[in-house]
Design a protein around this motif. Structure first.
Motif, PDB file in Angstrom:
ATOM      1  N   VAL A 120      15.400 -18.928  12.453  1.00 57.00           N
ATOM      2  CA  VAL A 120      15.225 -17.525  12.073  1.00 57.00           C
ATOM      3  C   VAL A 120      16.596 -16.855  11.979  1.00 57.00           C
ATOM      4  CG1 VAL A 120      12.931 -17.322  13.076  1.00 57.00           C
ATOM      5  CG2 VAL A 120      14.936 -16.868  14.501  1.00 57.00           C
ATOM      6  N   ARG A 121      16.619 -15.708  11.347  1.00 58.14           N
ATOM      7  CA  ARG A 121      17.833 -14.922  11.207  1.00 58.14           C
ATOM      8  C   ARG A 121      17.666 -13.587  11.931  1.00 58.14           C
ATOM      9  NH1 ARG A 121      19.539 -15.623   4.805  1.00 58.14           N
ATOM     10  NH2 ARG A 121      19.779 -17.920   4.830  1.00 58.14           N
ATOM     11  N   GLU A 122      18.801 -13.001  12.289  1.00 58.53           N
ATOM     12  CA  GLU A 122      18.794 -11.703  12.972  1.00 58.53           C
ATOM     13  C   GLU A 122      19.126 -10.602  11.979  1.00 58.53           C
ATOM     14  OE1 GLU A 122      21.159 -11.477  16.441  1.00 58.53           O
ATOM     15  OE2 GLU A 122      20.477 -13.381  17.264  1.00 58.53           O
ATOM     16  N   ALA A 123      18.551  -9.440  12.212  1.00 63.99           N
ATOM     17  CA  ALA A 123      18.819  -8.266  11.372  1.00 63.99           C
ATOM     18  C   ALA A 123      18.482  -7.017  12.175  1.00 63.99           C
ATOM     19  CB  ALA A 123      18.013  -8.324  10.078  1.00 63.99           C
ATOM     20  N   ILE A 124      18.776  -5.884  11.580  1.00 62.09           N
ATOM     21  CA  ILE A 124      18.463  -4.584  12.181  1.00 62.09           C
ATOM     22  C   ILE A 124      17.363  -3.920  11.365  1.00 62.09           C
ATOM     23  CG2 ILE A 124      19.364  -2.327  12.839  1.00 62.09           C
ATOM     24  CD1 ILE A 124      20.486  -4.609  14.483  1.00 62.09           C
ATOM     25  N   GLU A 125      16.313  -3.555  12.053  1.00 61.65           N
ATOM     26  CA  GLU A 125      15.203  -2.871  11.404  1.00 61.65           C
ATOM     27  C   GLU A 125      14.749  -1.716  12.289  1.00 61.65           C
ATOM     28  OE1 GLU A 125      11.696  -4.770   9.012  1.00 61.65           O
ATOM     29  OE2 GLU A 125      11.013  -4.501  11.086  1.00 61.65           O
ATOM     30  N   MET A 126      14.802  -0.507  11.754  1.00 58.06           N
ATOM     31  CA  MET A 126      14.433   0.688  12.513  1.00 58.06           C
ATOM     32  C   MET A 126      15.274   0.780  13.794  1.00 58.06           C
ATOM     33  SD  MET A 126      10.283   0.606  12.008  1.00 58.06           S
ATOM     34  CE  MET A 126      10.081   2.190  12.822  1.00 58.06           C
ATOM     35  N   ASP A 127      16.594   0.554  13.645  1.00 57.31           N
ATOM     36  CA  ASP A 127      17.558   0.641  14.753  1.00 57.31           C
ATOM     37  C   ASP A 127      17.234  -0.326  15.883  1.00 57.31           C
ATOM     38  OD1 ASP A 127      18.888   2.668  13.392  1.00 57.31           O
ATOM     39  OD2 ASP A 127      17.674   4.236  14.330  1.00 57.31           O
ATOM     40  N   LYS A 128      16.635  -1.453  15.545  1.00 57.66           N
ATOM     41  CA  LYS A 128      16.268  -2.439  16.544  1.00 57.66           C
ATOM     42  C   LYS A 128      16.600  -3.834  16.016  1.00 57.66           C
ATOM     43  CE  LYS A 128      12.320  -4.153  19.239  1.00 57.66           C
ATOM     44  NZ  LYS A 128      10.857  -4.053  19.455  1.00 57.66           N
ATOM     45  N   ARG A 129      17.117  -4.698  16.901  1.00 57.71           N
ATOM     46  CA  ARG A 129      17.425  -6.064  16.511  1.00 57.71           C
ATOM     47  C   ARG A 129      16.128  -6.858  16.397  1.00 57.71           C
ATOM     48  NH1 ARG A 129      22.056  -8.950  16.735  1.00 57.71           N
ATOM     49  NH2 ARG A 129      23.041  -7.272  17.934  1.00 57.71           N
ATOM     50  N   VAL A 130      15.927  -7.498  15.242  1.00 57.69           N
ATOM     51  CA  VAL A 130      14.706  -8.258  14.992  1.00 57.69           C
ATOM     52  C   VAL A 130      15.073  -9.638  14.452  1.00 57.69           C
ATOM     53  CG1 VAL A 130      13.307  -6.205  14.554  1.00 57.69           C
ATOM     54  CG2 VAL A 130      14.526  -7.298  12.655  1.00 57.69           C
ATOM     55  N   TYR A 131      14.067 -10.512  14.407  1.00 59.24           N
ATOM     56  CA  TYR A 131      14.218 -11.861  13.876  1.00 59.24           C
ATOM     57  C   TYR A 131      13.253 -12.016  12.703  1.00 59.24           C
ATOM     58  CZ  TYR A 131      16.611 -12.698  18.277  1.00 59.24           C
ATOM     59  OH  TYR A 131      17.475 -12.623  19.338  1.00 59.24           O
ATOM     60  N   TYR A 132      13.771 -12.537  11.604  1.00 61.74           N
ATOM     61  CA  TYR A 132      12.940 -12.652  10.405  1.00 61.74           C
ATOM     62  C   TYR A 132      13.111 -14.038   9.786  1.00 61.74           C
ATOM     63  CZ  TYR A 132      17.076 -12.053   7.423  1.00 61.74           C
ATOM     64  OH  TYR A 132      18.289 -12.221   6.795  1.00 61.74           O
ATOM     65  N   GLY A 157      22.209  -7.615   6.483  1.00 65.97           N
ATOM     66  CA  GLY A 157      21.778  -7.563   7.876  1.00 65.97           C
ATOM     67  C   GLY A 157      20.876  -6.395   8.199  1.00 65.97           C
ATOM     68  N   GLU A 158      20.287  -5.757   7.188  1.00 65.66           N
ATOM     69  CA  GLU A 158      19.403  -4.611   7.404  1.00 65.66           C
ATOM     70  C   GLU A 158      18.077  -4.839   6.683  1.00 65.66           C
ATOM     71  OE1 GLU A 158      21.181  -0.955   6.356  1.00 65.66           O
ATOM     72  OE2 GLU A 158      22.918  -1.193   7.683  1.00 65.66           O
ATOM     73  N   LEU A 159      17.003  -4.501   7.373  1.00 59.35           N
ATOM     74  CA  LEU A 159      15.658  -4.630   6.826  1.00 59.35           C
ATOM     75  C   LEU A 159      14.910  -3.321   6.981  1.00 59.35           C
ATOM     76  CD1 LEU A 159      14.564  -8.078   8.371  1.00 59.35           C
ATOM     77  CD2 LEU A 159      15.431  -7.694   6.060  1.00 59.35           C
ATOM     78  N   GLU A 160      13.859  -3.203   6.202  1.00 54.16           N
ATOM     79  CA  GLU A 160      12.922  -2.093   6.382  1.00 54.16           C
ATOM     80  C   GLU A 160      11.514  -2.614   6.173  1.00 54.16           C
ATOM     81  OE1 GLU A 160      12.854  -0.159   1.886  1.00 54.16           O
ATOM     82  OE2 GLU A 160      13.748   0.971   3.558  1.00 54.16           O
ATOM     83  N   VAL A 161      10.555  -1.950   6.822  1.00 54.34           N
ATOM     84  CA  VAL A 161       9.162  -2.381   6.732  1.00 54.34           C
ATOM     85  C   VAL A 161       8.653  -2.172   5.308  1.00 54.34           C
ATOM     86  CG1 VAL A 161       6.839  -2.065   7.657  1.00 54.34           C
ATOM     87  CG2 VAL A 161       8.814  -1.799   9.154  1.00 54.34           C
ATOM     88  N   SER A 162       8.048  -3.214   4.762  1.00 58.99           N
ATOM     89  CA  SER A 162       7.519  -3.143   3.398  1.00 58.99           C
ATOM     90  C   SER A 162       6.155  -2.468   3.386  1.00 58.99           C
ATOM     91  CB  SER A 162       7.425  -4.555   2.809  1.00 58.99           C
ATOM     92  OG  SER A 162       6.822  -4.523   1.538  1.00 58.99           O
ATOM     93  N   ARG A 163       5.881  -1.780   2.299  1.00 54.53           N
ATOM     94  CA  ARG A 163       4.563  -1.163   2.146  1.00 54.53           C
ATOM     95  C   ARG A 163       3.498  -2.187   1.818  1.00 54.53           C
ATOM     96  NH1 ARG A 163       5.855   4.354  -1.357  1.00 54.53           N
ATOM     97  NH2 ARG A 163       7.278   5.304   0.184  1.00 54.53           N
ATOM     98  N   VAL A 164       3.908  -3.318   1.277  1.00 59.09           N
ATOM     99  CA  VAL A 164       2.974  -4.389   0.959  1.00 59.09           C
ATOM    100  C   VAL A 164       2.704  -5.203   2.212  1.00 59.09           C
ATOM    101  CG1 VAL A 164       2.535  -6.389  -0.512  1.00 59.09           C
ATOM    102  CG2 VAL A 164       3.901  -4.473  -1.386  1.00 59.09           C
ATOM    103  N   ARG A 165       1.440  -5.451   2.506  1.00 54.79           N
ATOM    104  CA  ARG A 165       1.072  -6.155   3.738  1.00 54.79           C
ATOM    105  C   ARG A 165       0.697  -7.603   3.509  1.00 54.79           C
ATOM    106  NH1 ARG A 165       3.388  -2.819   7.203  1.00 54.79           N
ATOM    107  NH2 ARG A 165       2.663  -0.657   6.986  1.00 54.79           N
ATOM    108  N   ASP A 166       0.411  -7.994   2.276  1.00 56.73           N
ATOM    109  CA  ASP A 166      -0.069  -9.342   2.011  1.00 56.73           C
ATOM    110  C   ASP A 166       1.045 -10.364   2.212  1.00 56.73           C
ATOM    111  OD1 ASP A 166      -2.496  -8.276   1.376  1.00 56.73           O
ATOM    112  OD2 ASP A 166      -2.084  -8.173  -0.784  1.00 56.73           O
ATOM    113  N   PHE A 167       0.634 -11.595   2.531  1.00 56.51           N
ATOM    114  CA  PHE A 167       1.599 -12.673   2.716  1.00 56.51           C
ATOM    115  C   PHE A 167       1.996 -13.245   1.365  1.00 56.51           C
ATOM    116  CE2 PHE A 167       2.765 -17.114   3.303  1.00 56.51           C
ATOM    117  CZ  PHE A 167       3.735 -17.008   4.289  1.00 56.51           C
TER     118      PHE A 167
END
Length: 322
Positions: free
Chosen positions: A33-45, A99-109
């Motif tokens: 996995v990779r690390e990034a910042i999402e909503m000012d929080k460290r996450v793994y994606y 290194g920055e992410l945001e929550v997507s509006r699309v929920r499907d895989f």
């Protein structure tokens, strides 16, 4: 097939089984996995395609848990990934920068999209470590009221750790220098000071041994000449080796005994962790000294004013005679 003969798709419909699968996927044996910042929080994606590939064909050497059924097709893996999204074990994200992410509006895989892990596993160990951290902090703040034998124990442990780290660093550096001159990079515990690794991972591997990069021959020759010239100079100089060893032994004894600061009285050393408050006697002496200073200043001012008056009277007499 699952251990009881059911298919993987039906086995992972239970949330408990999905949690077991997430525990495996989020472990060190799971996909990278990779690390990034999402909503000012460290996450793994991870990218959806890589997750599906790992679930269908795990990397070589992966120990798949016996209690979890393996996936026989990509469709089974994709169906379970959809269940992971709907069960809020992970969510779809979009890259908005390096290194920055945001929550997507699309929920499907979707295999081409990125997915951020929301599942953090069993939090009992995390809660235990947080509790231990709070207890340790409280113990440190209450250090002045510790019994004396505990203070001495902490002091001996700290000094021993300091001496051990000093000799370990010196030993590693000397061994590396000697082998580097021969054209190899040899490090004992190469990851010891890597801040990105955990405590136990810092001691793995035990050593690393590889050839040096090209273009360092002249540097190695220069270091070889300088190092052995210094060694030859040190050996040929008159010295008192026994006195040196004795001095180092006395230094370590003083370090353990806490007597390096010879200009500090024994009473001050014993009360070094106690707050220093002036006594009533000290306050009274301070007030008396201030009163005496004021009296001296008032007497000096009176003398100065008397001299000024005498000078003015003499000037007036001189003016009258003229």
């Amino acid at each position: 097939m699952a251990p009881n003969g059911t298919s993987a798709a039906s086995f992972y419909t239970d949330d408990k089984n999905l949690m077991k699968l997430c525990d495996f996927l989020r472990s060190s044996d799971g996909p990278a996995v990779r690390e990034a910042i999402e909503m000012d929080k460290r996450v793994y994606y991870i990218k959806g395609e890589k997750l599906v590939n790992f679930m269908v064909e795990p990397k070589k050497g992966t120990k798949w848990p016996k209690e979890l059924p393996k996936f026989t097709s990509r469709q089974e893996a994709i169906g379970v990934c959809k269940d992971l999204c709907s069960g809020h074990f992970m969510h779809r994200s979009e890259k908005v920068g390096k290194g920055e992410l945001e929550v997507s509006r699309v929920r499907d895989f979707d295999e081409s999209a990125y997915f951020t892990w929301m599942y953090e596993g069993n939090k009992k160990f995390s809660h235990l470590m947080t509790t231990m951290l709070i207890i340790g902090f409280l113990c440190c703040t209450c250090f002045p009221i510790w019994p004396n034998f505990l203070k001495v124990f902490v002091w001996y442990m700290s000094v021993s750790m300091l001496i051990f780290i000093f000799f370990l660093i010196t030993f590693r550096a000397l061994i590396f220098l000697g082998v580097w001159i021969l054209g190899y990079d040899f490090w004992i515990l190469p990851n010891l000071f890597d801040e990105q690794l955990g405590f136990f991972a810092s001691f793995v591997p035990l050593y690393s041994f590889e050839r040096t990069k090209e273009g360092q021959l002249y540097y190695r020759i220069g270091v070889f000449v300088a190092f052995f010239s210094f060694c030859y100079w040190a050996v040929t100089q008159p010295s008192e080796f026994d006195g040196f060893v004795k001095g180092q032994g006395d230094f370590i004894k003083d370090l353990y005994a806490g007597t390096l600061l010879s200009d500090m009285s024994q009473k001050d050393k014993e009360n070094i962790d106690k707050p220093k408050m002036p006594s009533l006697e000290d306050l009274l002496k301070k007030l008396d000294s201030e009163d005496e200073e004021e009296k001296e200043l008032s007497e000096e001012e009176a003398v100065d004013s008397l001299l000024d008056n005498l000078v003015e009277d003499e000037e007036d007499v001189a003016d009258d005679e003229e």
